[in-house]
Design a protein around this motif. Structure first.
Motif, PDB file in Angstrom:
ATOM      1  N   GLU A 153       0.844  -1.195   0.000  1.00  0.00           N
ATOM      2  CA  GLU A 153       0.000   0.000   0.000  1.00  0.00           C
ATOM      3  C   GLU A 153       0.872   1.235   0.000  1.00  0.00           C
ATOM      4  N   LEU A 154       1.336   1.590  -1.181  1.00  0.00           N
ATOM      5  CA  LEU A 154       2.164   2.789  -1.258  1.00  0.00           C
ATOM      6  C   LEU A 154       1.305   4.006  -1.561  1.00  0.00           C
ATOM      7  N   PHE A 155       1.897   5.165  -1.372  1.00  0.00           N
ATOM      8  CA  PHE A 155       1.228   6.401  -1.775  1.00  0.00           C
ATOM      9  C   PHE A 155       1.680   6.656  -3.197  1.00  0.00           C
ATOM     10  N   GLY A 156       0.956   6.039  -4.122  1.00  0.00           N
ATOM     11  CA  GLY A 156       1.388   5.957  -5.512  1.00  0.00           C
ATOM     12  C   GLY A 156       1.722   7.261  -6.185  1.00  0.00           C
TER      13      GLY A 156
END
Lengths: 295, 250, 325
Positions: free
Chosen positions: B86-89
């Motif tokens: 869950e990255l901060f895309g």
């Protein structure tokens, strides 16, 4: 009969009539939402198109009532399907905010187009079977009320049969629960989505047609009706069945009673206050099942 | 460090976890394994505050954290990584790690909008510290890349850097090796060992048995929502019930 | 060495100077009026962008806060004779309080439900403006709102209003740019990209959303107050659903998450109706069309389109001079 009772009865009657319409519009929201997960902001515009198109065919083209109605529903359905193919399908996996904006854009576009074509005036659609009121225990019922209740009932029964007993209906429900599994067993999800738009547009436009004789129609009735239909379906817990019907009727009743006994000018505000309260306090609706957590 | 007492979790009619208890000693690397559907991720989500248990308690360093939400747990030094990273895309790699330092900084709306001296100083510190964590996992060279353009292996490392920036006391990793090739898995093992050297307790849910047996000091086995065994790798490997549960699997 | 930060400051200075110097080139009153509107719309679009572009929360009722600022300023100055400058602050605080209170329940909602709830909220406020005739004058509007005044400078002409509005708007833009590049800005974008991961990192997503909603409402209300004093007459029609949608269009067209994009979006959507005066009723259709098309083909808004263009141009220049590469 006592005057107060009569008045109450009139309020209840018109409340239930409006409520039936809200329920039908709510159906449209529910069907698309259950098939695709999105809320079609343009739903109200299909309602508007129903009334306006029928008016167009009836008055400007001189067609008789029944063909006008059928043509309108057909055209509204085609517009609904076109919208799905052109604007929704290409963005299947986009973030919700994009889809919301697109359906809002579509609703504005349709509304603006209607304004250009038909102007800003309000029009009255002639009642289906005349305006001679019927008298029931001293109270007045317009024949149009009977049409509304009758058609709403028909739609409910029809959709019950469709969703529970027909192959396509069951396939659509399967898609709503689990699109991946549905496509694995051979259901074409794309077609199901298209059908959901078609049905919603058809029901929506029909709702617009049957209420138009009572409440007039114009290019911008879609906003309010759409929102109230949305309110109905939220109360009903996004169900494409009895829950939404109850939601619509309840909303119509509360609105009519509020307008009658509290204040007529704040009538519209009532619906939205109810909407906010439901969203805040019980977003799964009064009649919907509580959602269990996904593992 | 971490104690889980009698956790039970039911979803409607399904019992995902039944009376699970375990303990994790400080500074250790503990693995949670079990066949698919054993309830590992559910347990993880309960410990890290994303789910609420139907019954039971969770304790972190003696404190009852049973109903704490994730943001509160971050303040207590608990952090986790996700199975589907869950990255901060839309932010850069560097900015992702800087978010990890959120709880270690305090400038508010006013300070940030008006660029008060305190905020400028703090921002500089955030940048430096986050860069060090990028170095720690070896991805400092791609600091300015957009996070959703990363190859998968690097995005896992980014998530770890970001979690470490929080300066946690315990880090829980949900299948960190999933989707990694053997070289990347060895890299991961090395990173985990270095995390332990910092004194941080590590708990991981994993399917990759080589990795688990290699780096874990203690292993907990779950099966069908119940705890099957807890012990050293050797003990677990020789446990007949564990072997039976995995029959036909890895 | 040109750092990213210095570059940002440079760009902003150029932008600010261009805007402050513009009246010298646009002496014509009509154009100045348009520019004043662009200023107010930019302030609104920026405030909405903080909520939609950064935090990722949609609001279809933002005209309500604009209206609250306008009506509070109008009513408190005309009916109670309070000092207009004081009222601007009071009105903004009031709007902020409303946003704060309603923000908690509303921002628990997500996606479509949030959109509908903000829409409902906006309409309720609009109905309120329309029906409380004793206070607001109802559909006929509220006239005779006094112009603002500092010493001997009266803000009753386009030139003075231009500077008043744009100085404040530029301040709002600068503060927003600062905010977006800071810890708070990162937290907002984190909540937008992955709320669950943001929470794991210790960000109280819900409260942050409420905070930015409140800040956004505050700014919108200030814009409303300025609008009221500049126009000296307000009516509910300017603060309804249509305007809320217009604001969303400005933000989307300009580019979600870009402060300069909000300026672009505001400029285009303020100027467009002027060009389309001939085709008077086409504006609604065009808004709808724009929303659909922009969202389908250029989701990053015009700003992203411009950036892409700039990149392509830069690449072409690089190719033409391989020796300098």
């Amino acid at each position: 009969m006592d005057n107060n009772y009569l008045q109450l009865f009139q309020y209840i009657l018109s409340g239930l009539a409006n409520g039936s319409i809200y329920a039908l519009i709510g159906f449209g929201f529910a069907i698309i939402h259950n098939a695709t997960g999105i809320i079609n902001f343009a739903q109200g515009e299909f309602v508007m198109l129903g009334g306006m198109l029928t008016l167009f065919f009836l008055v400007f083209c001189g067609f008789p009532l029944a063909p006008s109605i059928i043509l309108s529903v057909l055209i509204a359905t085609i517009i609904g399907v076109s919208f799905e193919r052109l604007a929704i399908r290409p963005l299947k996996n986009a973030k919700p905010i994009r889809l919301i904006i697109i359906t809002i854009g579509a609703s504005i576009f349709i509304r603006g187009a209607a304004m250009l074509v038909w102007g800003k005036d309000t029009h009255a659609l002639p009642a289906f079977s005349g305006t001679d009121p019927l008298y029931l225990a001293g109270a007045t019922i317009m024949p149009q009320h009977l049409w509304i209740f009758g058609i709403t009932l028909l739609v409910i029964v029809f959709s019950r049969i469709f969703f529970n007993h027909s192959i396509i209906g069951k396939a659509m429900r399967a898609c709503a629960y689990n699109p991946q599994a549905a496509s694995l067993v051979g259901i074409d999800v794309k077609i199901m989505v298209m059908i959901s738009f078609a049905i919603s547009a058809a029901i929506g436009s029909l709702a617009g047609i049957i209420i138009a004789p009572l409440t007039m129609t114009s290019y911008d009735v879609g906003i309010m009706l759409g929102l109230k239909g949305f309110c109905a379906v939220i109360i009903g817990g996004m169900s494409s069945g009895l829950g939404t019907v109850m939601g619509g009727l309840l909303l119509g009743l509360l609105e009519a009673l509020g307008a009658g006994f509290i204040s007529a000018s704040y009538k519209d505000a009532i619906a939205f206050i109810i909407l906010l309260l439901i969203l805040f306090l019980r977003p799964q609706g009064l009649f919907g099942a509580k959602e269990t957590e996904r593992v | 460090m971490l104690k889980v007492n009698n956790i039970t979790k039911t979803f409607g009619g399904l019992t995902a976890l039944e009376d699970v208890s375990l303990s994790v000693s400080p500074g250790s690397i503990t693995g949670i394994i079990g066949p698919n559907g054993a309830g590992k991720t559910t347990l993880f989500n309960i410990i890290t505050g994303l789910y609420t248990q139907s019954a039971g308690k969770v304790f972190l360093e003696g404190k009852n954290i049973s109903y704490f939400p994730p943001e509160a747990l971050a303040g207590l030094g608990m952090v986790r990584t996700f199975q589907n990273v869950e990255l901060f895309g839309q932010m850069t790699v560097w900015e992702n790690v800087m978010v990890g330092l959120h709880t270690k900084s305090s400038s508010g709306f006013f300070g940030c909008a008006f660029k008060l001296p305190r905020q400028i100083k703090e921002e500089k510190l955030i940048r430096e510290k986050s860069m060090r964590w990028l170095d720690f996992t070896g991805i400092a060279d791609i600091a300015r890349m957009r996070a959703d353009n990363l190859p998968f292996g690097k995005s896992r490392l980014l998530e770890i850097s970001r979690a470490l920036a929080l300066e946690p006391r315990i880090i829980l990793m949900d299948e960190p090796a999933a989707g990694l090739n053997s070289r990347e898995t060895l890299q991961l093992a090395a990173v985990i060992r270095r995390i332990k050297e910092l004194g941080i307790t590590v708990v991981l849910v994993e399917h990759d048995m080589d990795l688990v047996m290699d780096i874990c000091e203690s292993i907990i086995v779950l099966n069908l929502g119940k705890k099957l065994a807890q012990g050293t790798p050797r003990e677990v490997q020789e446990n007949p019930e564990v072997i039976a549960a995995y029959l036909g699997e890895d | 060495m040109i750092t990213e930060e210095k570059r940002q400051v440079f760009i902003f200075l150029i932008f600010a100077l261009a805007l402050l110097a513009a009246p010298f080139f646009f002496r014509e009153s009509y154009l100045l009026t348009v520019l004043v509107f662009i200023g107010i719309h930019t302030m609104l679009a920026v405030s909405l962008n903080l909520l939609m572009g950064y935090a990722g929360q949609i609001s279809l009722g933002h005209a309500a806060f604009f209206g609250l600022g306008a009506y509070l300023s109008g009513i408190l100055t005309t009916r109670f004779g309070l000092d207009p400058w004081l009222v601007i602050i009071l009105a903004a605080i009031c709007a902020a309080v409303v946003a704060f209170v309603i923000g908690f329940p509303i921002l628990k909602l997500k996606g479509h439900y949030l959109a509908m709830a903000t829409l409902g909220f906006g309409i309720i406020i609009y109905i309120f403006f329309n029906e409380t005739v004793d206070w607001t004058g109802g559909p006929s509007g509220l006239p005779s709102i006094p112009s603002l005044q500092i010493g001997t400078i009266i803000f009753d002409n386009d030139l003075n209003n231009y500077y008043l509005v744009w100085i404040i708007t530029l301040c709002v833009m600068l503060l927003s740019i600062n905010l977006s590049q800071s810890r708070i800005g990162r937290a907002l974008r984190a909540v937008h990209d992955s709320e669950v991961a943001a929470r794991v990192m210790g960000i109280n997503a819900w409260f942050l959303k409420v905070q930015i909603f409140t800040v956004s409402a505050f700014i919108s209300a200030v814009a409303g107050s300025l609008y009221a004093h500049a126009m000296t007459f307000i009516s509910p029609a300017s603060f309804g659903f249509n305007f809320s949608v217009e604001l969303v269009t400005m933000v989307v067209v300009g580019g979600l998450g870009s402060i300069y994009g909000s300026f672009l979006g505001a400029a285009i959507l303020t100027v467009l109706p002027e060009f389309l005066r001939v085709f008077e009723d086409f504006d609604v259709v065009i808004y709808g069309f724009l929303l659909i098309i922009m969202n389908m083909f250029m989701p990053g808004g015009l700003i992203s389109g411009l950036e892409l263009l700039a990149q392509k141009v830069a690449l072409k220049i690089k190719k033409k001079r391989p020796s300098d590469a």
